[in-house]
Design a protein around this motif. Structure first.
Motif, PDB file in Angstrom:
ATOM      1  N   GLY A  95       0.708  -1.296  -0.038  1.00  0.00           N
ATOM      2  CA  GLY A  95      -0.072   0.075  -0.116  1.00  0.00           C
ATOM      3  C   GLY A  95       0.915   1.296  -0.142  1.00  0.00           C
ATOM      4  O   GLY A  95       0.284   2.412  -0.512  1.00  0.00           O
ATOM      5  N   ASN A  96       1.934   1.204   0.548  1.00  0.00           N
ATOM      6  CA  ASN A  96       3.160   2.390   0.370  1.00  0.00           C
ATOM      7  C   ASN A  96       4.024   2.430  -0.849  1.00  0.00           C
ATOM      8  O   ASN A  96       4.792   3.268  -0.823  1.00  0.00           O
ATOM      9  N   ASN A  97       3.962   1.208  -1.740  1.00  0.00           N
ATOM     10  CA  ASN A  97       4.607   1.261  -2.775  1.00  0.00           C
ATOM     11  C   ASN A  97       6.131   1.338  -2.477  1.00  0.00           C
ATOM     12  O   ASN A  97       6.868   1.988  -3.173  1.00  0.00           O
ATOM     13  N   ARG A  98       6.574   0.305  -1.741  1.00  0.00           N
ATOM     14  CA  ARG A  98       7.825   0.210  -1.245  1.00  0.00           C
ATOM     15  C   ARG A  98       8.008  -1.037  -0.538  1.00  0.00           C
ATOM     16  O   ARG A  98       7.012  -1.691  -0.255  1.00  0.00           O
ATOM     17  N   VAL A  99       9.330  -1.158  -0.536  1.00  0.00           N
ATOM     18  CA  VAL A  99      10.002  -2.409   0.422  1.00  0.00           C
ATOM     19  C   VAL A  99      10.487  -1.991   1.717  1.00  0.00           C
ATOM     20  O   VAL A  99      11.582  -1.021   1.359  1.00  0.00           O
ATOM     21  N   GLN A 100      10.125  -2.364   2.827  1.00  0.00           N
ATOM     22  CA  GLN A 100      10.781  -1.822   3.944  1.00  0.00           C
ATOM     23  C   GLN A 100      11.690  -2.931   4.440  1.00  0.00           C
ATOM     24  O   GLN A 100      11.129  -4.134   4.571  1.00  0.00           O
ATOM     25  N   ILE A 101      12.958  -2.515   4.955  1.00  0.00           N
ATOM     26  CA  ILE A 101      13.976  -3.465   5.418  1.00  0.00           C
ATOM     27  C   ILE A 101      14.176  -2.919   6.925  1.00  0.00           C
ATOM     28  O   ILE A 101      14.254  -2.156   7.205  1.00  0.00           O
ATOM     29  N   PHE A 102      13.824  -4.060   7.655  1.00  0.00           N
ATOM     30  CA  PHE A 102      13.927  -4.023   9.131  1.00  0.00           C
ATOM     31  C   PHE A 102      15.116  -5.000   9.773  1.00  0.00           C
ATOM     32  O   PHE A 102      15.296  -6.156   9.239  1.00  0.00           O
ATOM     33  N   SER A 103      15.595  -4.706  10.847  1.00  0.00           N
ATOM     34  CA  SER A 103      16.500  -5.655  11.616  1.00  0.00           C
ATOM     35  C   SER A 103      15.253  -6.253  12.549  1.00  0.00           C
ATOM     36  O   SER A 103      14.731  -5.676  13.302  1.00  0.00           O
ATOM     37  N   ILE A 104      15.504  -7.630  12.608  1.00  0.00           N
ATOM     38  CA  ILE A 104      14.290  -8.144  13.603  1.00  0.00           C
ATOM     39  C   ILE A 104      14.634  -7.791  15.036  1.00  0.00           C
ATOM     40  O   ILE A 104      15.765  -7.766  15.603  1.00  0.00           O
ATOM     41  N   GLY A 105      13.410  -7.242  15.633  1.00  0.00           N
ATOM     42  CA  GLY A 105      13.539  -6.842  16.898  1.00  0.00           C
ATOM     43  C   GLY A 105      13.620  -5.096  16.993  1.00  0.00           C
ATOM     44  O   GLY A 105      13.495  -4.740  18.013  1.00  0.00           O
ATOM     45  N   ASN A 106      13.919  -4.756  15.795  1.00  0.00           N
ATOM     46  CA  ASN A 106      13.735  -3.134  15.711  1.00  0.00           C
ATOM     47  C   ASN A 106      12.641  -2.731  14.743  1.00  0.00           C
ATOM     48  O   ASN A 106      12.677  -2.969  13.537  1.00  0.00           O
ATOM     49  N   PRO A 107      11.616  -1.935  15.398  1.00  0.00           N
ATOM     50  CA  PRO A 107      10.455  -1.894  14.872  1.00  0.00           C
ATOM     51  C   PRO A 107      10.776  -0.479  13.567  1.00  0.00           C
ATOM     52  O   PRO A 107       9.778  -0.132  12.845  1.00  0.00           O
ATOM     53  N   THR A 108      11.951  -0.215  13.602  1.00  0.00           N
ATOM     54  CA  THR A 108      11.996   0.990  12.670  1.00  0.00           C
ATOM     55  C   THR A 108      12.945   0.701  11.550  1.00  0.00           C
ATOM     56  O   THR A 108      14.037  -0.074  11.724  1.00  0.00           O
ATOM     57  N   ALA A 109      12.251   0.820  10.076  1.00  0.00           N
ATOM     58  CA  ALA A 109      13.022   0.446   8.993  1.00  0.00           C
ATOM     59  C   ALA A 109      14.349   1.382   9.047  1.00  0.00           C
ATOM     60  O   ALA A 109      14.493   2.122   9.137  1.00  0.00           O
ATOM     61  N   THR A 110      15.332   0.277   8.376  1.00  0.00           N
ATOM     62  CA  THR A 110      16.634   0.858   8.346  1.00  0.00           C
ATOM     63  C   THR A 110      17.113   1.192   6.710  1.00  0.00           C
ATOM     64  O   THR A 110      18.033   1.866   6.441  1.00  0.00           O
ATOM     65  N   LEU A 111      15.993   0.842   5.806  1.00  0.00           N
ATOM     66  CA  LEU A 111      16.212   1.183   4.538  1.00  0.00           C
ATOM     67  C   LEU A 111      15.017   1.126   3.861  1.00  0.00           C
ATOM     68  O   LEU A 111      14.299  -0.178   4.026  1.00  0.00           O
ATOM     69  N   SER A 112      14.568   1.600   2.833  1.00  0.00           N
ATOM     70  CA  SER A 112      13.397   1.649   1.768  1.00  0.00           C
ATOM     71  C   SER A 112      13.655   1.477   0.506  1.00  0.00           C
ATOM     72  O   SER A 112      14.690   2.282  -0.111  1.00  0.00           O
ATOM     73  N   ILE A 113      13.111   0.577  -0.377  1.00  0.00           N
ATOM     74  CA  ILE A 113      13.201   0.387  -1.928  1.00  0.00           C
ATOM     75  C   ILE A 113      11.852   0.999  -2.434  1.00  0.00           C
ATOM     76  O   ILE A 113      10.627   0.348  -1.965  1.00  0.00           O
ATOM     77  N   SER A 114      11.716   1.802  -3.362  1.00  0.00           N
ATOM     78  CA  SER A 114      10.556   2.252  -3.896  1.00  0.00           C
ATOM     79  C   SER A 114      10.247   1.158  -5.093  1.00  0.00           C
ATOM     80  O   SER A 114      11.045   0.797  -5.699  1.00  0.00           O
ATOM     81  N   ALA A 115       8.925   0.894  -5.035  1.00  0.00           N
ATOM     82  CA  ALA A 115       8.469  -0.036  -5.829  1.00  0.00           C
ATOM     83  C   ALA A 115       6.997   0.417  -6.199  1.00  0.00           C
ATOM     84  O   ALA A 115       6.267   0.860  -5.352  1.00  0.00           O
ATOM     85  N   LYS A 116       6.442  -0.081  -7.272  1.00  0.00           N
ATOM     86  CA  LYS A 116       4.923   0.125  -7.626  1.00  0.00           C
ATOM     87  C   LYS A 116       4.192  -1.161  -7.410  1.00  0.00           C
ATOM     88  O   LYS A 116       4.328  -2.161  -8.047  1.00  0.00           O
ATOM     89  N   SER A 117       3.341  -1.005  -6.340  1.00  0.00           N
ATOM     90  CA  SER A 117       2.448  -2.251  -5.723  1.00  0.00           C
ATOM     91  C   SER A 117       3.249  -3.384  -5.713  1.00  0.00           C
ATOM     92  O   SER A 117       3.037  -4.505  -6.457  1.00  0.00           O
ATOM     93  N   PRO A 118       4.449  -3.546  -4.812  1.00  0.00           N
ATOM     94  CA  PRO A 118       5.256  -4.609  -4.809  1.00  0.00           C
ATOM     95  C   PRO A 118       4.409  -5.651  -4.056  1.00  0.00           C
ATOM     96  O   PRO A 118       3.802  -5.416  -2.871  1.00  0.00           O
ATOM     97  N   TYR A 119       4.105  -6.932  -4.434  1.00  0.00           N
ATOM     98  CA  TYR A 119       3.492  -7.872  -3.854  1.00  0.00           C
ATOM     99  C   TYR A 119       4.346  -8.987  -3.122  1.00  0.00           C
ATOM    100  O   TYR A 119       3.901  -9.685  -2.176  1.00  0.00           O
TER     101      TYR A 119
END
Length: 208
Positions: A95-119
């Motif tokens: 829904g946000n047109n992106r891929v979010q990358i997290f360290s497990i245990g950390n609820p804040t994304a460390t990196l984001s990748i823009s994409a159109k409706s990634p499934y």
């Protein structure tokens, strides 16, 4: 998930979709309608049990919240998930047109990748490269053409230096899911009722 229990709690989900397992057997599951990912710990010396509670939630401030958002701690209709060799969690935040990358245990994304409706998203076990399904256009009614693709990105550490970098693009009309074989070749499920296999010659031919 218990049958007919869709309220947001520590042990229930409304629409589980993506699933990934880390090196020690902990399981991450996307819960799209609740705009979150739950992480279930594998019990030490044992196995999972029915109605087991999650140990952490990503995308919400607590286990009962269900609002979507677009910040670094939020998700909006997450779908596919993946975990890399360093136990980073990759979430197709559809829904946000992106891929979010997290360290497990950390609820804040460390990196984001823009994409159109990634499934979906997959990470190579050997290369660490990141594959993302990308619907650049999904309107297929009324004679409109579909323009989808699967994009290959470098491994996390390299991508962090240049977040917009893509290594190659595979044209694929309606890619829903992507997985990788033991040699990190992509296998794609699309909306035309088929599974498509790609091999290195095709991968490197379609350069971004």
């Amino acid at each position: 998930k218990n049958a007919d229990q869709s309220d947001a709690t520590q042990a229930t989900m409304a629409g589980p979709y993506g699933i990934a397992v880390d090196k020690v057997g902990n399981v991450a599951v996307s819960d799209g309608p609740h705009h979150r990912v739950l992480v279930f710990p594998r019990p030490s010396g044992g196995d999972f049990t029915n109605t087991q509670a999650a140990s952490s939630v990503i995308g919400q401030p607590d286990f009962s919240s269900t609002s979507p958002g677009n910040g670094a701690t939020n998700l909006n209709l997450p779908s596919g998930v993946a975990i890399d060799a360093s136990d980073r969690l990759y979430v197709a935040d559809t829904g946000n047109n992106r891929v979010q990358i997290f360290s497990i245990g950390n609820p804040t994304a460390t990196l984001s990748i823009s994409a159109k409706s990634p499934y979906d998203v997959a990470v190579g076990a050997t290369t660490g490269e990141i594959w993302v399904t990308d619907f650049t256009s999904v309107n297929i009614g009324g004679g409109q053409s579909v323009a989808g693709r699967v994009v290959r990105y470098p491994a996390y550490d390299q991508l962090a230096l240049n977040p917009g970098q893509a290594l190659s693009v595979l044209p694929e009309p309606t890619p829903f899911a992507v997985k990788l074989d033991p040699f990190d070749n992509p296998i794609i499920a699309d909306a035309f009722n088929r599974i498509v296999f790609f091999f290195p010659a095709a991968i490197y031919k379609n350069s971004a």
